[in-house]
Design a protein around this motif. Structure first.
Motif, PDB file in Angstrom:
ATOM      1  N   VAL A  81       0.841  -1.202   0.000  1.00 46.21           N
ATOM      2  CA  VAL A  81       0.000   0.000   0.000  1.00 46.21           C
ATOM      3  C   VAL A  81       0.873   1.248   0.000  1.00 46.21           C
ATOM      4  CG1 VAL A  81      -1.662   1.343   1.364  1.00 46.21           C
ATOM      5  CG2 VAL A  81      -1.998  -1.109   1.077  1.00 46.21           C
ATOM      6  N   ILE A  82       1.877   1.278   0.867  1.00 38.98           N
ATOM      7  CA  ILE A  82       2.774   2.440   0.956  1.00 38.98           C
ATOM      8  C   ILE A  82       3.496   2.655  -0.371  1.00 38.98           C
ATOM      9  CG2 ILE A  82       4.888   3.298   2.033  1.00 38.98           C
ATOM     10  CD1 ILE A  82       3.840   1.942   4.641  1.00 38.98           C
ATOM     11  N   HIS A  83       3.995   1.579  -0.974  1.00 35.97           N
ATOM     12  CA  HIS A  83       4.692   1.682  -2.256  1.00 35.97           C
ATOM     13  C   HIS A  83       3.752   2.199  -3.346  1.00 35.97           C
ATOM     14  CE1 HIS A  83       7.618   0.769  -5.364  1.00 35.97           C
ATOM     15  NE2 HIS A  83       6.687   0.096  -6.010  1.00 35.97           N
ATOM     16  N   SER A  84       2.546   1.644  -3.410  1.00 30.97           N
ATOM     17  CA  SER A  84       1.574   2.064  -4.429  1.00 30.97           C
ATOM     18  C   SER A  84       1.182   3.525  -4.259  1.00 30.97           C
ATOM     19  CB  SER A  84       0.324   1.189  -4.366  1.00 30.97           C
ATOM     20  OG  SER A  84       0.638  -0.132  -4.669  1.00 30.97           O
ATOM     21  N   LEU A  85       0.943   3.936  -3.007  1.00 29.09           N
ATOM     22  CA  LEU A  85       0.568   5.329  -2.763  1.00 29.09           C
ATOM     23  C   LEU A  85       1.731   6.271  -3.090  1.00 29.09           C
ATOM     24  CD1 LEU A  85      -1.522   5.040   0.519  1.00 29.09           C
ATOM     25  CD2 LEU A  85      -2.359   5.497  -1.800  1.00 29.09           C
ATOM     26  N   GLY A  86       2.959   5.842  -2.807  1.00 24.36           N
ATOM     27  CA  GLY A  86       4.131   6.656  -3.150  1.00 24.36           C
ATOM     28  C   GLY A  86       4.244   6.878  -4.646  1.00 24.36           C
ATOM     29  N   LYS A  87       4.026   5.811  -5.424  1.00 24.39           N
ATOM     30  CA  LYS A  87       4.082   5.932  -6.886  1.00 24.39           C
ATOM     31  C   LYS A  87       2.959   6.844  -7.388  1.00 24.39           C
ATOM     32  CE  LYS A  87       4.375   2.177  -9.253  1.00 24.39           C
ATOM     33  NZ  LYS A  87       4.333   0.778  -9.745  1.00 24.39           N
ATOM     34  N   LEU A  88       1.776   6.691  -6.809  1.00 20.39           N
ATOM     35  CA  LEU A  88       0.641   7.507  -7.218  1.00 20.39           C
ATOM     36  C   LEU A  88       0.903   8.979  -6.898  1.00 20.39           C
ATOM     37  CD1 LEU A  88      -2.182   7.441  -8.429  1.00 20.39           C
ATOM     38  CD2 LEU A  88      -3.077   6.935  -6.162  1.00 20.39           C
ATOM     39  N   THR A 107      -3.019  22.878  -7.016  1.00 20.27           N
ATOM     40  CA  THR A 107      -3.802  22.325  -8.123  1.00 20.27           C
ATOM     41  C   THR A 107      -3.960  20.802  -8.049  1.00 20.27           C
ATOM     42  OG1 THR A 107      -1.849  22.125  -9.537  1.00 20.27           O
ATOM     43  CG2 THR A 107      -3.108  24.191  -9.671  1.00 20.27           C
ATOM     44  N   ILE A 108      -3.178  20.157  -7.206  1.00 16.51           N
ATOM     45  CA  ILE A 108      -3.241  18.690  -7.129  1.00 16.51           C
ATOM     46  C   ILE A 108      -4.630  18.219  -6.723  1.00 16.51           C
ATOM     47  CG2 ILE A 108      -2.457  16.692  -5.778  1.00 16.51           C
ATOM     48  CD1 ILE A 108       0.361  17.755  -5.992  1.00 16.51           C
ATOM     49  N   ARG A 109      -5.252  18.899  -5.778  1.00 21.09           N
ATOM     50  CA  ARG A 109      -6.556  18.454  -5.283  1.00 21.09           C
ATOM     51  C   ARG A 109      -7.635  18.467  -6.373  1.00 21.09           C
ATOM     52  NH1 ARG A 109      -9.167  18.906   0.410  1.00 21.09           N
ATOM     53  NH2 ARG A 109     -11.160  18.018  -0.110  1.00 21.09           N
ATOM     54  N   ASP A 110      -7.456  19.282  -7.400  1.00 20.39           N
ATOM     55  CA  ASP A 110      -8.434  19.346  -8.484  1.00 20.39           C
ATOM     56  C   ASP A 110      -8.233  18.248  -9.524  1.00 20.39           C
ATOM     57  OD1 ASP A 110      -9.607  21.594  -7.342  1.00 20.39           O
ATOM     58  OD2 ASP A 110      -8.227  22.944  -8.379  1.00 20.39           O
ATOM     59  N   ASP A 111      -7.154  17.498  -9.413  1.00 21.00           N
ATOM     60  CA  ASP A 111      -6.850  16.425 -10.352  1.00 21.00           C
ATOM     61  C   ASP A 111      -7.672  15.184  -9.997  1.00 21.00           C
ATOM     62  OD1 ASP A 111      -5.540  14.173 -11.649  1.00 21.00           O
ATOM     63  OD2 ASP A 111      -3.841  15.510 -11.977  1.00 21.00           O
ATOM     64  N   GLU A 112      -8.279  14.545 -10.988  1.00 28.22           N
ATOM     65  CA  GLU A 112      -9.084  13.346 -10.721  1.00 28.22           C
ATOM     66  C   GLU A 112      -8.241  12.215 -10.120  1.00 28.22           C
ATOM     67  OE1 GLU A 112      -9.143  11.030 -14.973  1.00 28.22           O
ATOM     68  OE2 GLU A 112     -10.493  12.743 -14.736  1.00 28.22           O
ATOM     69  N   LEU A 113      -6.967  12.195 -10.422  1.00 30.93           N
ATOM     70  CA  LEU A 113      -6.073  11.179  -9.876  1.00 30.93           C
ATOM     71  C   LEU A 113      -5.905  11.340  -8.360  1.00 30.93           C
ATOM     72  CD1 LEU A 113      -4.304   8.792 -10.739  1.00 30.93           C
ATOM     73  CD2 LEU A 113      -2.430  10.395 -11.057  1.00 30.93           C
ATOM     74  N   TYR A 114      -6.053  12.575  -7.870  1.00 29.36           N
ATOM     75  CA  TYR A 114      -5.942  12.834  -6.431  1.00 29.36           C
ATOM     76  C   TYR A 114      -6.968  12.013  -5.660  1.00 29.36           C
ATOM     77  CZ  TYR A 114      -6.271  15.278  -1.958  1.00 29.36           C
ATOM     78  OH  TYR A 114      -6.309  15.576  -0.636  1.00 29.36           O
ATOM     79  N   TRP A 115      -8.150  11.867  -6.204  1.00 32.25           N
ATOM     80  CA  TRP A 115      -9.221  11.153  -5.492  1.00 32.25           C
ATOM     81  C   TRP A 115      -8.948   9.648  -5.459  1.00 32.25           C
ATOM     82  CZ3 TRP A 115     -11.415  13.959  -2.184  1.00 32.25           C
ATOM     83  CH2 TRP A 115     -11.479  15.323  -2.418  1.00 32.25           C
ATOM     84  N   LYS A 116      -8.183   9.135  -6.425  1.00 31.53           N
ATOM     85  CA  LYS A 116      -7.736   7.741  -6.327  1.00 31.53           C
ATOM     86  C   LYS A 116      -6.770   7.610  -5.169  1.00 31.53           C
ATOM     87  CE  LYS A 116      -8.320   6.415 -11.120  1.00 31.53           C
ATOM     88  NZ  LYS A 116      -7.694   5.886 -12.312  1.00 31.53           N
ATOM     89  N   PHE A 117      -5.934   8.623  -4.967  1.00 27.85           N
ATOM     90  CA  PHE A 117      -5.000   8.619  -3.850  1.00 27.85           C
ATOM     91  C   PHE A 117      -5.761   8.691  -2.533  1.00 27.85           C
ATOM     92  CE2 PHE A 117      -2.391  10.784  -0.711  1.00 27.85           C
ATOM     93  CZ  PHE A 117      -1.243  10.011  -0.725  1.00 27.85           C
ATOM     94  N   GLU A 118      -6.761   9.556  -2.462  1.00 18.65           N
ATOM     95  CA  GLU A 118      -7.539   9.735  -1.227  1.00 18.65           C
ATOM     96  C   GLU A 118      -8.318   8.492  -0.863  1.00 18.65           C
ATOM     97  OE1 GLU A 118      -8.515  12.176   1.322  1.00 18.65           O
ATOM     98  OE2 GLU A 118      -6.460  12.578   0.761  1.00 18.65           O
ATOM     99  N   ILE A 119      -8.926   7.858  -1.834  1.00 17.74           N
ATOM    100  CA  ILE A 119      -9.773   6.685  -1.560  1.00 17.74           C
ATOM    101  C   ILE A 119      -8.933   5.461  -1.567  1.00 17.74           C
ATOM    102  CG2 ILE A 119     -11.676   5.299  -2.415  1.00 17.74           C
ATOM    103  CD1 ILE A 119     -12.926   7.859  -3.420  1.00 17.74           C
TER     104      ILE A 119
END
Length: 119
Positions: A81-88, A107-119
């Motif tokens: 999980v830590i490795h995957s989140l670091g890459k993301l 601007t990171i929070r407005d990126d759709e990829l950010y929500w993959k990181f959050e969830i």
């Protein structure tokens, strides 16, 4: 304050026009396992007096509480999980570099990829 029904809550939160729309949303949330019946997993969300709870409140003391942890977690899972989140996160940062090479964190929070990181 008195408790309100799940249908009423969804209708208010998402500004839905009808109770039927709220029931449809509740059923979708339950199918995706974001919401569960409080006691019995066989109960379907509806316009009734059954109690449901959101996934993060079902297992509140875990990382990424919105994720449904259905697979058994092995000893290497935390490092995975830590490795995957670091890459993301690195991917997010690389997508938001300013002209001078600095990360634009605003601007990171407005990126759709950010929500993959959050969830």
């Amino acid at each position: 304050a008195l408790p309100i029904s799940g249908v009423t809550a969804l209708q208010k939160i998402f500004h839905l026009e009808s109770r039927e729309e709220a029931v449809q949303l509740g059923v979708k949330l339950q199918c995706k396992q974001y919401m569960h019946h409080y006691l019995c997993k066989d109960r379907t969300f509806g316009d009734n007096d059954h109690y449901f709870q959101l996934q993060p409140f079902r297992t509140p003391k875990i990382l990424n509480a919105f994720y449904v942890w259905s697979d058994p977690v092995g000893n290497d899972a935390p490092m995975h999980v830590i490795h995957s989140l670091g890459k993301l996160w690195s991917k997010l940062e690389s997508r938001h570099l300013s002209e001078d090479g600095m990360v634009d964190h605003a601007t990171i929070r407005d990126d759709e990829l950010y929500w993959k990181f959050e969830i």
